[in-house]
Design an enzyme around this catalytic site. Structure first.
Site, PDB file in Angstrom:
ATOM      1  N   ASP A  38       2.452   9.087 -27.454  1.00 25.11           N
ATOM      2  CA  ASP A  38       2.872   9.744 -28.703  1.00 25.11           C
ATOM      3  C   ASP A  38       1.878   9.544 -29.835  1.00 25.11           C
ATOM      4  O   ASP A  38       2.202   9.760 -30.990  1.00 25.11           O
ATOM      5  CB  ASP A  38       4.253   9.228 -29.124  1.00 25.11           C
ATOM      6  CG  ASP A  38       4.261   7.717 -29.323  1.00 25.11           C
ATOM      7  OD1 ASP A  38       3.182   7.089 -29.240  1.00 25.11           O
ATOM      8  OD2 ASP A  38       5.347   7.146 -29.575  1.00 25.11           O
ATOM      9  N   HIS A  79       1.766   4.862 -28.933  1.00 24.52           N
ATOM     10  CA  HIS A  79       2.167   4.100 -27.749  1.00 24.52           C
ATOM     11  C   HIS A  79       1.543   4.676 -26.475  1.00 24.52           C
ATOM     12  O   HIS A  79       1.263   5.868 -26.402  1.00 24.52           O
ATOM     13  CB  HIS A  79       3.696   4.096 -27.640  1.00 24.52           C
ATOM     14  CG  HIS A  79       4.345   3.552 -28.867  1.00 24.52           C
ATOM     15  ND1 HIS A  79       4.918   4.363 -29.823  1.00 24.52           N
ATOM     16  CD2 HIS A  79       4.452   2.285 -29.335  1.00 24.52           C
ATOM     17  CE1 HIS A  79       5.366   3.606 -30.818  1.00 24.52           C
ATOM     18  NE2 HIS A  79       5.087   2.347 -30.550  1.00 24.52           N
ATOM     19  N   SER A 101       7.062  -2.735 -30.698  1.00 25.26           N
ATOM     20  CA  SER A 101       7.391  -1.579 -29.856  1.00 25.26           C
ATOM     21  C   SER A 101       6.622  -1.554 -28.543  1.00 25.26           C
ATOM     22  O   SER A 101       7.057  -0.919 -27.587  1.00 25.26           O
ATOM     23  CB  SER A 101       7.112  -0.283 -30.616  1.00 25.26           C
ATOM     24  OG  SER A 101       5.759  -0.245 -31.025  1.00 25.26           O
TER      25      SER A 101
END
Ligand SMILES: *[C@@H]1O[C@H](CO)[C@@H](O)[C@H](O)[C@H]1NC(C)=O
Ligand SMILES: *[C@@H]1O[C@H](CO)[C@@H](O)[C@H](O)[C@H]1NC(C)=O
Ligand SMILES: *[C@@H]1O[C@H](CO)[C@@H](O)[C@H](O)[C@H]1NC(C)=O
Length: 380
Positions: free
Chosen positions: A345, A348, A42
């Site tokens: 978040d 990240h 991610s």
């Protein structure tokens, strides 16, 4: 007289040194990469897992794209900023069938991806079904099928969204993966056992590089893994609080450092074994650690602050979701000014943090060998 001679000597010497430096610079022409092929999780997923499963939701994307665009971030990821820096467009995700343009590369990274295959799933633990070996399989299929289509195409317009077959060997191959292997390891193994497993994880990473090399890839830009023990959700986890200590979980960082030590060593071995490859190891760990632990000095708020989501004690409502807490409905939205936060978040990074980190490695000062990304195709 004596002074004059030594001055003369000095100036001759200086000219000589300068000309060597100059020669080196002209030798090191910019590579003008025509494309980027990226592999990872991610941290560099520009829409893969979002296309394959559930799309990312607002307020993701709010800062730069002004809508959710498959990235776990308010704006751009490091891979986006790298593409910018190299004068290339943002990478389309290989798995995205809508509006994709692959002329200048493709992104095989998917959120939750690991190096090693896992016996878990996206539904169970958010582990991606596309580990690095599968990402390489996807790349192989991508290369073969686009090359075939390119040759079949009769009109220029039919080739517009396809990579030029001759560009594969001139492209930059980037990697940012390993963080989820650490997360799985912490969850499923003792530290002692996990430390032994890292060798195998790194071997599988190296296999991906060798497989791409066999297909003609030549320039590799490999990020090491970040200080996982400094992620904001970890900093806020009461399990890790000790009296008088509110900082990174160094036992987790130690494992990240062990991973990085082995990765760096493996990269030098690969450099010997792959005679035509230029492989750069990039120490993102140092940049991220420095940023997080000097947050205020670098113009950010406290390192443990999270811009988006609800994270109190053990209760997590992830960015953009709704939940009922103690009978009260809440929406886990974002902060007013994401540019003041390092963490978007909890896991990240924000675009602002990504910018900071990219600015610290793009010029090569954290690379081994020391080479700026624009010149990474030169074998040093
Ligand atoms: C997954 O399960 C198989 C079969 O039980 C086992 O051999 C393998 O080591 C497991 N992989 C991981 C990463 O735990
Ligand atoms: C919910 O209420 C209980 C009891 O008042 C309290 O202990 C707990 O911290 C509350 N939880 C949250 C997430 O606010
Ligand atoms: C690279 O950039 C960083 C951050 O701006 C700076 O501190 C460093 O001195 C630069 N290194 C070189 C070799 O230009």
């Amino acid at each position: 007289m004596k002074i004059r001679t030594s001055l003369l000597l000095f100036s001759i010497l200086a000219t000589w040194v300068l000309s060597i430096a100059g020669e080196k610079l002209t030798d090191m022409r910019p590579c003008n990469f025509p494309a980027i092929y990226n592999f990872g999780d991610s941290n560099s997923d520009t829409g893969g897992i979002s296309a394959a499963f559930y799309p990312t939701i607002s307020p993701c994307g709010e800062t730069f794209f002004h809508r959710p665009v498959g990235r776990g971030c308010d704006g751009r990821l490091m891979i986006d900023l790298i593409a910018n820096h190299l004068g290339l467009p943002y990478l389309s995700a290989y798995l995205d069938s809508i509006g994709a343009n692959f002329r200048h590369g493709a992104n095989f990274a998917t959120g939750g991806a690991t190096i090693r295959r896992q016996n878990e799933s996206v539904f169970l633990n958010g582990v991606s079904p596309f580990p690095i070996d599968i990402q390489v399989v996807q790349f192989t299929q991508f290369r073969k099928r686009t090359s075939w289509l390119y040759k079949q195409a009769k009109k220029r317009s039919e080739r517009r969204n396809l990579p030029r077959p001759q560009d594969f060997s001139k492209a930059l191959y980037t990697f940012d993966i390993g963080q989820n292997d650490l997360a799985v390891g912490f969850r499923t193994m003792s530290n002692k056992r996990f430390k032994k497993e890292i060798r195998d994880i790194i071997n599988q990473f190296a296999k991906a590089v060798r497989d791409l090399y066999k297909q003609g890839a030549r320039t590799f830009w490999i990020h090491n893994t970040g200080p996982i023990g400094c992620l904001a959700v970890t900093l806020r986890d009461p399990d890790h609080w000790k009296p008088g200590y509110y900082g990174c979980v160094e036992s987790q960082n130690d494992m990240a450092k062990e991973f990085n030590r082995r990765l760096k060593r493996k990269v030098s071995k690969l450099r010997e074994k792959l005679p035509l490859a230029a492989i750069t190891y990039v120490d993102l760990y140092t940049a991220k650690y420095k940023l997080i632990n000097n947050a205020k000095k670098e113009g950010f708020l406290d390192k443990a602050k999270i811009c988006c989501g609800y994270h109190e004690d053990k209760v997590h409502v992830w960015c953009g979701n709704k939940a009922k807490i103690n009978g009260t409905k809440i929406y886990a939205g974002s902060c007013e000014d994401p540019s003041l936060y390092i963490s978007w978040d909890g896991v990240h990074y924000t675009e602002a943090a990504n910018h900071w980190v990219v600015n610290h490695f793009i010029n090569g000062s954290l690379s081994y060998p020391h080479v700026p990304i624009t010149r990474a195709c030169h074998r040093l």
